[in-house]
Design an enzyme around this catalytic site. Structure first.
Site, short mmCIF file in Angstrom:
data_model
loop_
_atom_site.label_atom_id
_atom_site.label_comp_id
_atom_site.label_asym_id
_atom_site.label_seq_id
_atom_site.Cartn_x
_atom_site.Cartn_y
_atom_site.Cartn_z
N ALA A 136 1.24 9.38 15.49
CA ALA A 136 1.12 10.37 14.42
C ALA A 136 0.33 9.80 13.24
CB ALA A 136 2.49 10.82 13.96
N ILE B 143 -6.58 -5.91 21.39
CA ILE B 143 -7.28 -6.99 20.72
C ILE B 143 -6.31 -8.16 20.52
CG2 ILE B 143 -8.68 -7.62 18.72
CD1 ILE B 143 -9.88 -5.33 20.36
N ASN C 168 -6.93 -1.34 6.53
CA ASN C 168 -6.51 -2.05 7.74
C ASN C 168 -4.99 -2.22 7.86
OD1 ASN C 168 -6.86 -4.00 10.06
ND2 ASN C 168 -6.02 -5.40 8.53
N LYS D 81 -1.87 7.25 13.33
CA LYS D 81 -3.25 6.95 13.69
C LYS D 81 -4.07 8.22 13.93
CE LYS D 81 -2.84 2.57 13.20
NZ LYS D 81 -3.49 1.91 12.03
N VAL E 271 0.81 -1.22 0.00
CA VAL E 271 0.00 0.00 0.00
C VAL E 271 0.85 1.27 0.00
CG1 VAL E 271 -1.99 -1.10 1.09
CG2 VAL E 271 -0.24 -0.01 2.53
N SER F 101 -6.52 3.86 16.19
CA SER F 101 -6.13 3.07 17.36
C SER F 101 -6.48 3.87 18.60
CB SER F 101 -4.63 2.78 17.33
OG SER F 101 -4.16 2.34 18.60
N TYR G 58 3.69 5.83 15.44
CA TYR G 58 2.40 5.15 15.34
C TYR G 58 1.25 6.10 15.68
CZ TYR G 58 -1.01 1.35 16.07
OH TYR G 58 -2.11 0.51 16.02
#
Length: 252
Positions: free
Chosen positions: A157, A188, A91, A159, A65, A143, A155
């Site tokens: 930044a 999860i 995702n 999300k 991606v 998240s 991470y």
């Protein structure tokens, strides 16, 4: 229910974890699936599992991606082969956690490129066919960390960027029958969580008001709702699926 009979659902990061759980959930409701991942063999195995359980029509593509040309070719292939694209689930994501002074340039760009830029590539590619058909659902993954989390500057930044992107997509898509929403999972049971060491995991679990981690199926149910016609008047939101951990600390 067969809410997705005749609908085409495209999912990135579909080979395992949340992606596989969502693909399985959409297949159970009759969706035609377009599954993408960078791990071709794992994706092929996942597709076999889904078709064995639900006899679903699907196609699989190895897609990075972070490469907009690959994403454009994937979406073009999906719309040519399957006739349309109704739902896009952004995702794909990775972790490269560290304190801010120890995050390398490579670790910063790797997380931003997959989680945020990759989501942008996919949304941009899917927007035009969705506009042409006057219908679309974009579900992107943020998240619980998007509000800030120690040791996750890159991470967080990415999300937080997903939240901003989602709200803007919602504004631009509204008049064209396109909704855009984000899901912010908590802890999860995924391969990503399994990589966390025991004490750290236990400490976090104890902060969850429900006192237990979530299942991939919990996220799949949320995605299946937001992408459905039942949620047609919901757009631009961030849905926390986290057992209450985002509410804040209790004095008890």
């Amino acid at each position: 229910m067969n809410r997705y009979q005749g609908r085409v659902v495209a999912i990135t990061g579909a080979a395992q974890g949340l992606g596989l759980a969502m693909a399985t959930r959409f297949a159970a409701e009759g969706a035609t699936l377009a599954l993408a991942d960078v791990n071709e063999q794992t994706l092929t195995d996942a597709a076999g599992t889904i078709t064995d359980a639900h006899d679903a029509k699907l196609r699989t593509d190895r897609v990075d991606v972070t490469d907009s040309a690959q994403v454009n070719a994937w979406i073009d292939g999906v719309t040519t082969d399957l006739g349309r694209i109704d739902v896009l689930v952004n995702n794909a994501g990775i972790l490269r956690d560290n304190r801010v002074e120890d995050i390398t340039d490579d670790d910063w760009h790797a997380v931003i490129d997959v989680s945020l830029t990759g989501g942008f590539h996919c949304a941009r590619a899917a927007f035009a066919p969705m506009k042409r058909q006057g219908y679309g659902r974009i579900v992107s993954f943020s998240s619980m960390s998007w509000r800030g989390n120690f040791g996750q500057t890159n991470y967080v930044a990415a999300k937080a960027g997903i939240v901003g992107m989602t709200r803007t997509l919602a504004l631009e898509g509204a008049r064209h029958g396109i909704t855009a929403n984000a899901i912010a999972p908590g802890l999860i049971e995924t391969p990503m969580l399994a990589s966390m060491n025991g004490p750290a995991r236990d400490k976090l679990t104890n902060k969850i008001p429900m006192r237990h981690t979530g299942r991939p199926q919990d996220i799949a149910e949320a995605a299946a709702f937001l992408a459905s016609d039942a949620a047609s008047y919901i757009t631009g939101i961030v849905l926390d699926v986290d057992g209450g951990i985002s509410i804040g600390s209790s004095i008890r």
